[in-house]
Design a protein around this motif. Sequence first.
Motif, PDB file in Angstrom:
ATOM      1  N   ASN A 169       0.834  -1.185   0.000  1.00 40.48           N
ATOM      2  CA  ASN A 169       0.000   0.000   0.000  1.00 40.48           C
ATOM      3  C   ASN A 169       0.876   1.245   0.000  1.00 40.48           C
ATOM      4  O   ASN A 169       1.597   1.515   0.959  1.00 40.48           O
ATOM      5  CB  ASN A 169      -0.904  -0.024   1.240  1.00 40.48           C
ATOM      6  CG  ASN A 169      -1.855   1.150   1.261  1.00 40.48           C
ATOM      7  OD1 ASN A 169      -1.941   1.923   0.302  1.00 40.48           O
ATOM      8  ND2 ASN A 169      -2.579   1.283   2.365  1.00 40.48           N
ATOM      9  N   ASN A 171       0.018   4.125   0.359  1.00 38.93           N
ATOM     10  CA  ASN A 171      -0.453   5.075   1.369  1.00 38.93           C
ATOM     11  C   ASN A 171       0.112   4.783   2.756  1.00 38.93           C
ATOM     12  O   ASN A 171      -0.067   5.582   3.665  1.00 38.93           O
ATOM     13  CB  ASN A 171      -1.987   5.036   1.457  1.00 38.93           C
ATOM     14  CG  ASN A 171      -2.622   5.527   0.166  1.00 38.93           C
ATOM     15  OD1 ASN A 171      -2.009   6.286  -0.576  1.00 38.93           O
ATOM     16  ND2 ASN A 171      -3.841   5.081  -0.111  1.00 38.93           N
ATOM     17  N   PRO A 181       7.738  -3.151  -9.229  1.00 35.76           N
ATOM     18  CA  PRO A 181       7.600  -4.441  -8.562  1.00 35.76           C
ATOM     19  C   PRO A 181       8.433  -5.517  -9.255  1.00 35.76           C
ATOM     20  O   PRO A 181       8.760  -5.392 -10.432  1.00 35.76           O
ATOM     21  CB  PRO A 181       6.101  -4.765  -8.680  1.00 35.76           C
ATOM     22  CG  PRO A 181       5.439  -3.533  -9.196  1.00 35.76           C
ATOM     23  CD  PRO A 181       6.489  -2.725  -9.884  1.00 35.76           C
TER      24      PRO A 181
ATOM     25  N   THR B 268      -6.332   1.417   0.205  1.00 38.69           N
ATOM     26  CA  THR B 268      -5.031   1.031  -0.360  1.00 38.69           C
ATOM     27  C   THR B 268      -4.972   1.582  -1.785  1.00 38.69           C
ATOM     28  O   THR B 268      -6.000   1.707  -2.457  1.00 38.69           O
ATOM     29  CB  THR B 268      -4.816  -0.498  -0.424  1.00 38.69           C
ATOM     30  OG1 THR B 268      -5.787  -1.057  -1.299  1.00 38.69           O
ATOM     31  CG2 THR B 268      -4.929  -1.145   0.934  1.00 38.69           C
ATOM     32  N   SER B 269      -3.803   1.893  -2.209  1.00 37.30           N
ATOM     33  CA  SER B 269      -3.673   2.367  -3.591  1.00 37.30           C
ATOM     34  C   SER B 269      -2.345   1.930  -4.168  1.00 37.30           C
ATOM     35  O   SER B 269      -1.404   1.629  -3.431  1.00 37.30           O
ATOM     36  CB  SER B 269      -3.820   3.878  -3.677  1.00 37.30           C
ATOM     37  OG  SER B 269      -2.612   4.497  -3.348  1.00 37.30           O
ATOM     38  N   TYR B 270      -2.297   1.897  -5.474  1.00 35.47           N
ATOM     39  CA  TYR B 270      -1.148   1.378  -6.232  1.00 35.47           C
ATOM     40  C   TYR B 270      -0.892  -0.060  -5.862  1.00 35.47           C
ATOM     41  O   TYR B 270       0.193  -0.368  -5.398  1.00 35.47           O
ATOM     42  CB  TYR B 270       0.105   2.226  -5.987  1.00 35.47           C
ATOM     43  CG  TYR B 270       0.129   3.564  -6.667  1.00 35.47           C
ATOM     44  CD1 TYR B 270      -0.859   4.495  -6.407  1.00 35.47           C
ATOM     45  CD2 TYR B 270       1.164   3.914  -7.538  1.00 35.47           C
ATOM     46  CE1 TYR B 270      -0.826   5.738  -7.017  1.00 35.47           C
ATOM     47  CE2 TYR B 270       1.188   5.154  -8.155  1.00 35.47           C
ATOM     48  CZ  TYR B 270       0.192   6.063  -7.888  1.00 35.47           C
ATOM     49  OH  TYR B 270       0.229   7.288  -8.482  1.00 35.47           O
ATOM     50  N   PRO B 271      -1.743  -1.028  -6.028  1.00 39.10           N
ATOM     51  CA  PRO B 271      -3.036  -0.972  -6.707  1.00 39.10           C
ATOM     52  C   PRO B 271      -4.156  -0.475  -5.787  1.00 39.10           C
ATOM     53  O   PRO B 271      -3.988  -0.411  -4.572  1.00 39.10           O
ATOM     54  CB  PRO B 271      -3.262  -2.421  -7.114  1.00 39.10           C
ATOM     55  CG  PRO B 271      -2.584  -3.219  -6.057  1.00 39.10           C
ATOM     56  CD  PRO B 271      -1.389  -2.416  -5.665  1.00 39.10           C
ATOM     57  N   TRP B 326       1.450  -2.202 -11.372  1.00 39.14           N
ATOM     58  CA  TRP B 326       1.674  -2.149  -9.916  1.00 39.14           C
ATOM     59  C   TRP B 326       0.873  -3.230  -9.211  1.00 39.14           C
ATOM     60  O   TRP B 326       0.183  -2.966  -8.234  1.00 39.14           O
ATOM     61  CB  TRP B 326       1.327  -0.759  -9.355  1.00 39.14           C
ATOM     62  CG  TRP B 326       2.381   0.242  -9.624  1.00 39.14           C
ATOM     63  CD1 TRP B 326       3.677   0.204  -9.215  1.00 39.14           C
ATOM     64  CD2 TRP B 326       2.241   1.467 -10.366  1.00 39.14           C
ATOM     65  NE1 TRP B 326       4.358   1.314  -9.656  1.00 39.14           N
ATOM     66  CE2 TRP B 326       3.498   2.104 -10.357  1.00 39.14           C
ATOM     67  CE3 TRP B 326       1.188   2.076 -11.020  1.00 39.14           C
ATOM     68  CZ2 TRP B 326       3.730   3.324 -10.986  1.00 39.14           C
ATOM     69  CZ3 TRP B 326       1.411   3.289 -11.640  1.00 39.14           C
ATOM     70  CH2 TRP B 326       2.669   3.901 -11.618  1.00 39.14           C
TER      71      TRP B 326
END
Lengths: 715, 715
Positions: A169, A171, A181, B268-271, B326
């Motif tokens: 995450n 964030n 990745p 959550t981000s990225y993804p 990602w």
Amino acid sequence: MKKLVFLLVVFFNTTVYAQKQEINWQEITPGIWEAVIGNPEEIDLLRIAEIQPRTDALQKLGKLPFPDFLKTSSADINDNKTYLRFPLQKEEQLFGLGLNFKTVQQRGTIKNLHVDHYNGQDDGRTHAPIPFYVSDKGYGILINSARYLTVYAGTSVRADSKDFPSERNRNDPKAGWEAQPYSDAVEILVPAIGVKVYVFVGKTPLEVVQRYNLFNGGGTLPPKWGLGFTHRTPTLFTDKQVLKEVAAFETKGYPLSFVGLEPGWQSTSYPNSFVWDKTRFPQPQQFLSELRKKNIRVNLWINPYTGSKSPVYDQIRPYTSSHTVWMGLVPDFTLKPAQELYKKLFTSEHLKMGVSGYKVDEVDGYDNWLWPDVATFPSGIPAEQMRQVYGLKFQKMVDSWFRGRNTRTYGLVRASNAGASNLPFVIYNDYYDHRDFITALCNSSFLGVLWTPEARSSKTDEEWLRRMQTVCFSPMAMLNAWADGTKPWTYPAVAEPIKQVMLLRMQLLPYLYTTFAQYHFEGKPPVRAMNLVEGFSFTTKSETVGLNSTDNPYGLALKQDIKDQYMLGDYLLVAPLFAGEKSRKVILPAGKWYDFYTGKLAGAGEVFQITPGMDKIPLFVKDGGIIPLIPPCLKSPANETILPLTVRHYGEKEGSWNLYDDDGETFNYEKGAYTWTRLEVKKDKNGLLKGNALIAKKNNFHYKNIRWEFMTTSK
Amino acid sequence: MKKLVFLLVVFFNTTVYAQKQEINWQEITPGIWEAVIGNPEEIDLLRIAEIQPRTDALQKLGKLPFPDFLKTSSADINDNKTYLRFPLQKEEQLFGLGLNFKTVQQRGTIKNLHVDHYNGQDDGRTHAPIPFYVSDKGYGILINSARYLTVYAGTSVRADSKDFPSERNRNDPKAGWEAQPYSDAVEILVPAIGVKVYVFVGKTPLEVVQRYNLFNGGGTLPPKWGLGFTHRTPTLFTDKQVLKEVAAFETKGYPLSFVGLEPGWQSTSYPNSFVWDKTRFPQPQQFLSELRKKNIRVNLWINPYTGSKSPVYDQIRPYTSSHTVWMGLVPDFTLKPAQELYKKLFTSEHLKMGVSGYKVDEVDGYDNWLWPDVATFPSGIPAEQMRQVYGLKFQKMVDSWFRGRNTRTYGLVRASNAGASNLPFVIYNDYYDHRDFITALCNSSFLGVLWTPEARSSKTDEEWLRRMQTVCFSPMAMLNAWADGTKPWTYPAVAEPIKQVMLLRMQLLPYLYTTFAQYHFEGKPPVRAMNLVEGFSFTTKSETVGLNSTDNPYGLALKQDIKDQYMLGDYLLVAPLFAGEKSRKVILPAGKWYDFYTGKLAGAGEVFQITPGMDKIPLFVKDGGIIPLIPPCLKSPANETILPLTVRHYGEKEGSWNLYDDDGETFNYEKGAYTWTRLEVKKDKNGLLKGNALIAKKNNFHYKNIRWEFMTTSK
């Protein structure tokens, strides 16, 4: 009829879509496997290069098994393209993928391999976009396609990957989110419905490169004059001005083995006439003879595009492209008549008169200065393929002209590709970043091509010195003064150390020549990136960086490569300095290393800082290293000359090295007319090092009075 | 079977090789012709954009003949590709060909049109690589293909060209050798066996663009709040921090109409999870209502890639790509189920709660941060086409969600393509060169897209001021503080002039809103490059330069474009300054032009120098120009609000202008719920200028007390 054709295409698309192609690896020679995927095209890189594998040398390298993990490689044909996938292992590093100028390690990058002038980014558009990569796990893969390939060298993450990275995450600052990745494969898009792929293995990455080079016929062996110093005179110089410049080298004591004439030697150029300009060169034959008497050769600039003033213009017209380059016709050299017309013209106008080589310009692109991809050629070969092979094909033609006369050549070219190891050309360009030039030198070693970090001009004394120093430790020691009129002594403050480094190159000719013989006979590249050197353990390091909304919005880790030092041959580690640097870091492979100039111990398997001053380029020699030298000289020695030889030994270890020699100018070495001399250093019963030269049978051997110098133990 | 298929391909290749395709132009609406060449692919740009031409407005523009000289256009199909050729006339200039950042005039350039993050070179890789060009000879050509096209915009010289340039000898300094010889055609490579091509004509280049935009459904009409100021808060801000920041704008007196939340709004981000983060936004509905009460809207950052924490993850899996971004699944939005899953999730989680728009990130590339070209999609659409249309398709989806609720949106997107005129999105990127941002603003006007030169941070006060000034004269006045936390008042020395320019933008809302109504109803772009302006006669100038072996080895002439000034709507010429500049050159079109602030005569059809000081952005108004203003305000006025209107007239000429108004937030204007007010300035019998507003029938009209201000004649 048109309708029918389109129906067939639709049928074809539907049928082939998602059709898995199995990869069936066939061992074709020990350590080399071929796979035929789909329906490969008629034109490919190795066919254009007409490679002739050195089967004997490949046999000698011996058998090795096919790497197990590569068995999961796969291929699909989709959208009229071939999709290739080759697995990657954790921590694996990749090298090659075209002549790059900024980076050495290529895992994690994307390339659109495309013959072009290098434009400041390692994106695949470069002078030699060779679709070959070498893994530090002991294998290399070549995609033998003359199309524009897209290579994802460990960047893509498939949804079905077995090594699917765990989601992080972004964030959560503690989650360790990564911009890039983990990717477990190299994926390659070949825009054709089939391709041939080769796997080369090796106990070391160097051995992989050896197999690749030997498969391509072994590396080129330049004539001895090719390894001397070369100077290219300003474009509009007359014969007298050239002779005067040559004389100045001699008078001032600077070495010079061949001169290069730029476009002005021709009556018209851009487009070319290919004939001598009668005002600047009224008697070319005489001019060439005069230089030859001084043991100086001549190289002619050309680009391949024919203007209306050329004698072949009318005859070649039917064998040329729909599009022109600078109004010049673009011959389709895959056609015999086009080849023959050039051969005839170039032989009578240049080779027979005594010209020794060419600088083949503008076969790379800048896009604007080449035919567009919509051009057509009379052979039917698409413009895309023609672009990928044009420089390669031209090299092959020139090589054959000189081979036909049993005379070696050594020239310059601005585009090359896979299969070129055996071709007597050094790549150059218009780009001019000194550091990047050295990175290219490192990268050339993975790809079976040669590169020169030519010096043209400089902003400061220091830059001039630093550039001229590296030029002397490269495959072609060249000053290219076509536009700037620079000379080695142009910057008086550094004229003397430049003379010294040029003379040192001449002294090293036996070492250099043998290094090229290793290229030819064993496939070992003359210049070697540190990643090809045994005992070198540095791996590319990543460095995390902070958030930056503009320059690095994804906080991509910065990679650190070793790209500013390299090996020249087996023993010499070159660690150049760049303008503005007073000191630099050197990374030594395992074992002890010694200063070339003093023989003193420099370090062992370590990273250390040096502050070498202006006069010398830092050079280090491996423990047990053997380096033969001739006396300083201004020309590459002619075949008649027999010279005394000093053989230096460095360090404390015993050692041996095979010195190569032949006539230095013909192809008779291909029929065995050469001598390998074993130079051996052993300890006597008192533990003292002693040198011995074992000359089996002299066949073109040019050395006498071999004198041993124990640089470390006797000083 | 495999063998058979390949045989068919060989047959196909042989048959089609050199098969000339005639171009058969069919007029499909007045001034627009279509040609179907070969067998066009199923997926193309206009089909993805689902364009609905504004037939009424196109009819109104009237009939024009097909340009004679374009009849020699030709097409071939070769090597499974379509080769297009369109003739060029001498002195013709071309504009468009993707959202370029460095140059405006594109004749003489080569583009590989490819959706990508702009990387510093106008090579075709950009956010909106729209295959459309506008000629100053009054026509435009669109290649409706979702492939990577290569465009040679007047760079190639065919051997059979009727305008074959005469050969020049580069060795003769007097021969006038040119690096780029004259080319008489645009040539385009479409890697597909067919394509649809469109020709748009016009009495002026502006009219060509109008037809292009009207064909695409007319330009987008943003909601009124979309034209106010927008601020994007730092990525990890909580609801309270956002509300505090919003309050600070109000307290300090800086306008703010909508705020943007960056990735941290998501769990959550990225993804992405696409759901609210419960720690930072425990009560999103309440947070959104609180802002809506203040008349402030909310825009959410997303990228389209689904992580495992998203509610749609498992359901959408079958409709996603072979490759991830990602680690997020990449939905195939050409498939209905994928569309529906997103619609449902986004509607319930965002739209129903009161979210007003999106910032759609990472649909462009950087190559590394997108699926590779070897990816496959369940619809069978190749990765290449998917890349060219992904941003376009996503815009179309978001637009339909909001349309379904009869609510306009106005958001941000990082990739677009042809057919986007009607889509309510503004393009942005991570690049950050202020000058280049303004060039992009100019270029957007040829292409039916909008661009924002967003401000993020600056090295100096001056740069911050200059950037914030241009932001206020662009389609979206945005401060993007996601990474830097900047605010309009971050640089105290320039906080006041920034407040003033932000307030000026708010005052200009009636003018801006009408300018966008012109975009919608007439196809006139809101921002206009000078080359689209009547009476602007500057043509791109070339400047020859000296020989330079490295930076310009072919002595290519340098081009000079006008790319640092532009029109906003019919009357306002914006001539921004850039950090480090005290003064600048302004080029005025024909006729008299007046200073916006003082009403004083500035010049007429001339080039002049200005030294405007720090406080203001230079603005000039055309003679007879009419500019309506509302009082300074902090929010875009709500539908209930009726405001007094000041109408400024500049210069000495009579004039008239149609002011547009509607409810500012729904699509009712598509059903006629709007008012056009004719603002007329005429001389009375004493020769004095008088203003008059002719309001036909009030339908959503928000102005009262119209007051006329004669800036030139009464001051």
